[in-house]
Design an enzyme around this catalytic site. Structure first.
Site, short mmCIF file in Angstrom:
data_model
loop_
_atom_site.label_atom_id
_atom_site.label_comp_id
_atom_site.label_asym_id
_atom_site.label_seq_id
_atom_site.Cartn_x
_atom_site.Cartn_y
_atom_site.Cartn_z
N GLY A 18 0.77 -1.22 0.48
CA GLY A 18 0.12 0.15 0.04
C GLY A 18 1.44 1.06 -0.04
CB ALA A 19 1.01 4.23 -2.25
NE ARG A 60 5.56 -3.25 -5.07
CZ ARG A 60 3.66 -2.72 -5.04
NH1 ARG A 60 3.41 -2.58 -3.34
NH2 ARG A 60 3.40 -3.39 -5.86
CB CYS A 127 -6.16 -3.38 -4.01
SG CYS A 127 -4.80 -3.36 -4.17
CB SER A 129 -6.69 2.47 0.27
OG SER A 129 -7.16 3.25 0.33
CG ASP A 198 -0.37 2.79 -5.14
OD1 ASP A 198 0.35 1.58 -4.76
OD2 ASP A 198 -1.24 1.45 -6.00
CG ASN A 208 -5.45 1.50 -7.06
OD1 ASN A 208 -4.53 1.84 -6.14
ND2 ASN A 208 -6.74 0.96 -6.63
CE LYS A 209 -2.21 -3.98 -6.39
NZ LYS A 209 -0.71 -4.52 -6.95
CE LYS A 234 -1.36 7.18 -1.53
NZ LYS A 234 -2.72 6.27 -0.72
C1 RUB Z 1 -2.04 -1.76 -3.20
C2 RUB Z 1 -2.76 -0.38 -4.41
C3 RUB Z 1 -3.84 0.45 -2.93
C4 RUB Z 1 -2.98 1.57 -3.10
C5 RUB Z 1 -3.62 2.88 -1.60
O1 RUB Z 1 -1.11 -2.31 -4.04
O2 RUB Z 1 -3.02 -0.59 -4.97
O3 RUB Z 1 -4.68 0.64 -3.42
O4 RUB Z 1 -1.53 1.50 -2.51
O5 RUB Z 1 -3.40 2.33 -0.95
P1 RUB Z 1 0.18 -3.10 -3.29
P2 RUB Z 1 -3.20 3.23 0.67
O6 RUB Z 1 -0.64 -3.87 -2.27
O7 RUB Z 1 0.89 -3.55 -4.47
O8 RUB Z 1 0.93 -2.19 -2.65
O9 RUB Z 1 -4.39 3.90 0.89
O10 RUB Z 1 -3.26 2.27 1.70
O11 RUB Z 1 -1.85 4.35 0.35
#
Ligand code: RUB
Length: 309
Positions: A18-19, A60, A127, A129, A198, A208-209, A234
């Site tokens: 997650g970003a 990443r 996904c 988030s 992301d 995003n995913k 982001k």
């Molecule tokens: C996670 C993903 C999330 C974003 C946002 O992908 O796509 O939707 O990162 O997350 P991965 P957040 O599992 O490959 O990292 O809101 O927590 O920043």
């Protein structure tokens, strides 16, 4: 640097995912490098941190929140005019400032995002988030009765994490395979599609995913409003110079461990969703159309546009 290398591995292996979590872990490990640095002058410290930054950048490719945070630390060091102790102090303060920014931003996004949710809504997400699950938990805490549909998110099943987190918060959840996303959007009469991001480009495209574009198409087909909740770190400043945000490609083994030899497997981790599918971005500075992002950020984070590699 040892701890930073371990954190980098965890990010690469999705142990930290997650970003937001990726960016926070990266800044924390950078802070530790600064605290433990034996550099005798600011130039040597800068070089050490440049090396640390490159290790983290290579984990990443589609993570501007991490890139922006790390660049900001380097930017402040370059601007600092002082001895090694003063420079270290500034660098540590900058790391703390960024970490605090993330914490404040997420609380604001939860508050703002929860206002978009009404009791009785069926909300679908894809996904995991932390920004999205936070909004959903906030709405639930406010006494709104919500039902969330979440996708399993092949190949790394981040949807398990979403489902578990929401169930633990006492929210009603339905879990579906990715390929059922359109079917569920229709048959459960989804009211709201909510995703994280992301990356956000200067044109207001969301990254995003993988699967998020299909999700957006399914929402569009049924006129389901689609919101993207993300903090402004982001934003990918490179995209305002015409560069493309890279899409991370992951190992084929994540999809099929013992695949027949000769089989070609593609495993893109993310994909783009153009702004026409997104009703609005929910950010810490408000809800606004994706197209206005670059303009907002020029005022909010001017340093993002002033970095040098
Ligand atoms: C996670 C993903 C999330 C974003 C946002 O992908 O796509 O939707 O990162 O997350 P991965 P957040 O599992 O490959 O990292 O809101 O927590 O920043």
């Amino acid at each position: 640097m040892e701890n930073l290398i371990q954190v980098a591995k965890k990010i690469k292996d999705l142990e930290i995912q997650g970003a937001r979590n990726v960016a926070k872990a990266a800044i924390r490990s950078m802070k530790e490098v600064i605290l433990n640095s034996s550099a005798s002058d600011p130039d040597l410290l800068f070089k050490e941190l440049l090396q640390a930054k490159n290790i983290l950048f290579n984990t990443r490719p589609t993570e501007p929140a991490m890139r922006n945070g790390l660049r900001y630390v380097l930017f402040e060091i370059k601007e600092a005019k002082g001895d090694i102790e003063t420079t270290k102090e500034i660098a540590i303060k900058t790391c703390d400032k960024i970490l605090n920014y993330f914490e404040d931003a997420i609380l604001k996004i939860h508050e703002i995002g929860a206002r978009k949710i009404l009791s009785g809504m069926q909300i679908m997400t894809h996904c995991h988030s932390s920004t999205v699950t936070g909004i959903l938990r906030k709405a639930h805490e406010q006494g709104k009765e919500i039902h969330v549909i979440c996708t399993e998110t092949r190949p790394r099943y981040q949807g398990h994490r979403t489902a578990r987190e929401l169930i633990e918060a006492d929210i009603e959840v339905t879990f579906v395979v990715d390929s059922a996303m359109r079917y569920m959007m229709k048959h459960l009469e989804v009211d709201l599609a909510l995703i994280g991001a992301d990356a956000i480009t200067s044109e207001g495209t969301i990254i995003n995913k993988i699967g998020t574009r299909l999700f957006a198409l399914a929402a569009d087909e049924r006129d389901v409003p689609m919101y993207c909740a993300a903090d402004t770190f982001k934003f990918s400043p490179e995209t305002s110079l015409g560069f493309l945000e890279k899409i991370e490609k992951r190992s084929p083994e994540e999809i099929w461990k013992e695949a027949p030899s000769g089989l070609h497997i593609e495993n893109p981790a993310f994909e783009t969703v153009p702004r026409r599918y997104i009703d609005a971005l929910i950010t810490e500075v408000g809800v606004f159309p994706p197209s206005s992002i670059a303009h907002q950020l020029l005022q909010l984070h001017p340093w993002m546009f002033a970095f040098e590699e």
